[in-house]
Write a protein that holds these residues in place. Sequence first.
Motif, short mmCIF file in Angstrom:
data_model
loop_
_atom_site.label_atom_id
_atom_site.label_comp_id
_atom_site.label_asym_id
_atom_site.label_seq_id
_atom_site.Cartn_x
_atom_site.Cartn_y
_atom_site.Cartn_z
N TRP A 1 11.35 -7.16 9.77
CA TRP A 1 12.77 -6.94 9.41
C TRP A 1 13.65 -8.17 9.61
CZ3 TRP A 1 13.66 -2.48 6.93
CH2 TRP A 1 12.74 -1.44 7.11
N TYR B 1 -2.97 7.70 10.38
CA TYR B 1 -1.68 7.03 10.48
C TYR B 1 -0.49 7.98 10.47
CZ TYR B 1 1.38 3.02 10.41
OH TYR B 1 2.31 2.08 10.79
N LEU C 1 2.93 -4.08 20.78
CA LEU C 1 2.70 -3.55 19.42
C LEU C 1 3.93 -3.56 18.52
CD1 LEU C 1 0.46 -0.53 20.44
CD2 LEU C 1 -0.29 -2.58 19.23
N TYR C 2 5.11 -3.55 19.09
CA TYR C 2 6.32 -3.36 18.26
C TYR C 2 7.25 -4.57 18.17
CZ TYR C 2 5.41 1.65 17.94
OH TYR C 2 4.85 2.87 17.65
N ARG D 1 9.20 6.19 12.73
CA ARG D 1 8.36 6.68 11.63
C ARG D 1 6.90 6.84 12.06
NH1 ARG D 1 9.07 5.68 6.22
NH2 ARG D 1 7.06 4.64 6.07
N ARG E 1 0.47 -7.50 8.07
CA ARG E 1 -0.70 -6.64 7.94
C ARG E 1 -1.62 -7.13 6.83
NH1 ARG E 1 2.75 -1.20 6.13
NH2 ARG E 1 3.34 -1.92 4.08
N ARG F 1 1.30 11.23 1.30
CA ARG F 1 1.19 12.39 2.20
C ARG F 1 2.31 13.34 1.87
NH1 ARG F 1 2.55 7.08 4.54
NH2 ARG F 1 4.27 7.31 5.97
N TYR G 1 12.63 -2.59 0.94
CA TYR G 1 13.08 -1.79 2.08
C TYR G 1 14.60 -1.87 2.23
CZ TYR G 1 8.25 -2.07 3.84
OH TYR G 1 6.89 -1.99 4.00
N TYR H 1 15.31 4.83 3.26
CA TYR H 1 13.92 4.43 3.58
C TYR H 1 13.07 5.71 3.56
CZ TYR H 1 10.31 2.08 6.50
OH TYR H 1 9.16 1.53 7.03
N TYR I 1 6.12 -7.56 15.78
CA TYR I 1 5.84 -6.99 14.44
C TYR I 1 7.16 -6.65 13.75
CZ TYR I 1 3.64 -4.08 10.82
OH TYR I 1 3.23 -3.54 9.62
N THR I 2 8.05 -6.01 14.51
CA THR I 2 9.33 -5.60 13.93
C THR I 2 10.20 -6.81 13.60
OG1 THR I 2 9.22 -3.48 15.05
CG2 THR I 2 11.41 -4.22 14.40
N ASN J 1 -2.92 -4.19 11.38
CA ASN J 1 -1.60 -4.76 11.68
C ASN J 1 -1.75 -5.93 12.64
OD1 ASN J 1 -0.59 -2.71 10.14
ND2 ASN J 1 0.40 -1.60 11.81
N PRO K 1 0.81 -1.22 0.00
CA PRO K 1 0.00 0.00 0.00
C PRO K 1 0.85 1.27 0.00
CG PRO K 1 0.17 -0.84 2.23
CD PRO K 1 0.87 -1.83 1.34
N HIS K 2 0.31 2.29 -0.63
CA HIS K 2 0.97 3.60 -0.64
C HIS K 2 -0.03 4.64 -0.20
CE1 HIS K 2 4.70 2.18 -2.23
NE2 HIS K 2 3.96 1.32 -2.90
N TYR K 3 0.30 5.27 0.89
CA TYR K 3 -0.58 6.28 1.47
C TYR K 3 0.13 7.62 1.30
CZ TYR K 3 -2.16 1.99 3.82
OH TYR K 3 -2.58 0.72 4.09
O1 LIG Z 1 1.99 -1.84 14.18
C1 LIG Z 1 3.19 -1.54 13.97
C2 LIG Z 1 3.55 -0.60 13.01
C3 LIG Z 1 4.87 -0.32 12.79
N1 LIG Z 1 5.83 -0.94 13.52
C4 LIG Z 1 7.28 -0.65 13.29
O2 LIG Z 1 7.46 0.60 12.67
C5 LIG Z 1 8.07 0.43 11.38
C6 LIG Z 1 7.59 1.47 10.41
O3 LIG Z 1 6.18 1.26 10.17
P1 LIG Z 1 5.47 1.80 8.87
O4 LIG Z 1 5.84 3.22 8.66
O5 LIG Z 1 4.04 1.47 8.97
O6 LIG Z 1 6.13 0.88 7.76
P2 LIG Z 1 5.92 0.81 6.18
O7 LIG Z 1 6.98 1.61 5.53
O8 LIG Z 1 5.89 -0.63 5.83
O9 LIG Z 1 4.50 1.33 5.86
C7 LIG Z 1 4.17 2.69 5.70
O10 LIG Z 1 4.78 3.23 4.58
C8 LIG Z 1 3.84 3.51 3.58
C9 LIG Z 1 4.19 2.98 2.25
O11 LIG Z 1 4.76 1.71 2.31
C10 LIG Z 1 5.09 3.98 1.51
O12 LIG Z 1 4.27 4.94 0.89
C11 LIG Z 1 2.55 3.05 4.03
O13 LIG Z 1 1.85 4.15 3.76
C12 LIG Z 1 2.68 2.85 5.50
O14 LIG Z 1 1.94 1.76 5.90
C13 LIG Z 1 7.73 -1.00 11.00
O15 LIG Z 1 8.60 -1.53 10.03
C14 LIG Z 1 7.88 -1.69 12.34
O16 LIG Z 1 9.23 -1.90 12.67
C15 LIG Z 1 5.49 -1.86 14.46
O17 LIG Z 1 6.35 -2.47 15.11
N2 LIG Z 1 4.17 -2.13 14.68
#
Ligand SMILES: O=c1ccn([C@@H]2O[C@H](COP(=O)(O)OP(=O)(O)O[C@H]3O[C@@H]([C@H](O)CO)[C@H](O)[C@H]3O)[C@@H](O)[C@H]2O)c(=O)[nH]1
Length: 368
Positions: A161, A186, A152-153, A175, A282, A64, A312, A350, A156-157, A273, A60-62
């Motif tokens: 990763w 978000y 929460l983290y 982030r 997710r 902003r 990534y 990133y 998931y992390t 998530n 997904p791309h959100y």
């Molecule tokens: O529930 C959670 C959410 C996040 N994390 C940790 O934070 C890291 C960053 O999260 P996020 O910014 O959501 O990561 P991502 O880049 O995959 O997704 C966002 O980016 C954009 C899109 O991919 C680019 O336009 C999208 O809009 C967002 O969803 C995450 O990696 C975790 O380490 C967590 O632990 N728990």
Amino acid sequence: MSQYDLVVVGGGPTGATVAEFSARTRGWSVLVVERRNHVAGNCYDESYPGTDLLWHRYGPHYLRFKNTETFDYLGRFTEWLPGNYVVKAQVDGRLVPMPINLETIELIHGEVALTQESARRLLEADLGFHGEAANSEEYILGKAGRRLYDTLYDQYTRKQWGRSARFLDPSVCGRVPIRFDRNPYYTDAPIQVMPRDGYTALFDRMLRSSPLIDVVTDVDWLHEPVHGTRATVFTGPLDDYFQARLGPLPWRSLRFEAEVKEQEWFQPCVQVNYPGAEPYTRKVEIKHVTRQKSARTVVVTEFPSDVGDPYYPVPARESRELHQRYVELADEEGEKRGVVFGGRLGNYRYINTDEAVESALELAARLS
Ligand SMILES: O=c1ccn([C@@H]2O[C@H](COP(=O)(O)OP(=O)(O)O[C@H]3O[C@@H]([C@H](O)CO)[C@H](O)[C@H]3O)[C@@H](O)[C@H]2O)c(=O)[nH]1
């Protein structure tokens, strides 16, 4: 050498921006060479097979924006829909707001009617780190406390990763905002919008905006490198350019499982998530943000992976050191052949789509 002033490798957000800017402002002829069978890079969206519902094939791309300049620039090529970027996390069968806000803290700490002050006091007593964070674990432990980090983290992390947050820069988990109000969105960015006709339409319009731009797809530039007479901009993975001569840079990839559901809605918001033991991170139901009307819906589940297309860069100490050595090679390549590296993959940064476009405009303005 080609007969083009500029060769751009990659037709994603960075490549489309550099090509459009160079053709329009300098009158340069531009060849865009794309390895995949489509433009728009990882922002590519299309109708999911057998439906008229858009889906984001690479996640997904959100969109902003932090500033109006980049927003206005892309606005020349699209109408906008208001963003509706609401994310929740599933914890013990309940959905809690993500980013953490007062409701998240109430649900996870078993409290009611918290205020900003009482929530801060509660988390203060649970902080697992004090001082300047050197990694993402310390960052969250120092801002949200142990219980929220563990819930929460942590997992998931590890899933996202393949390593603990302890081995990632603070900026990774940093982030996502942590809030002491009830804002459910978000991101904190002041402008949150979706291109009305989708991302592919947006980047395609940029690439078709001038007769000076030619685009070829299904061509791997690395197999037949041709250079522009003025410059070549490479937006593919930095280590690919050098055949991983110094060793591969760490990248993280994703595998997607998409399903069409015969129901109007699957979940209450665009993204849920899963910070628990599930193998995925997710589920995304993009219809919430494309605002298409349909009795059906497409749901995409994401499984992080070490194999597959690089999505990534991994912000961590060892990748930074290796990246720095590649930057030295990249600088030499600039001097020898006029190659400039750009974008999330070419710069191993990133960044979000608006940041990619912003830095592509800066890069294009520096070319001469
Ligand atoms: O529930 C959670 C959410 C996040 N994390 C940790 O934070 C890291 C960053 O999260 P996020 O910014 O959501 O990561 P991502 O880049 O995959 O997704 C966002 O980016 C954009 C899109 O991919 C680019 O336009 C999208 O809009 C967002 O969803 C995450 O990696 C975790 O380490 C967590 O632990 N728990």
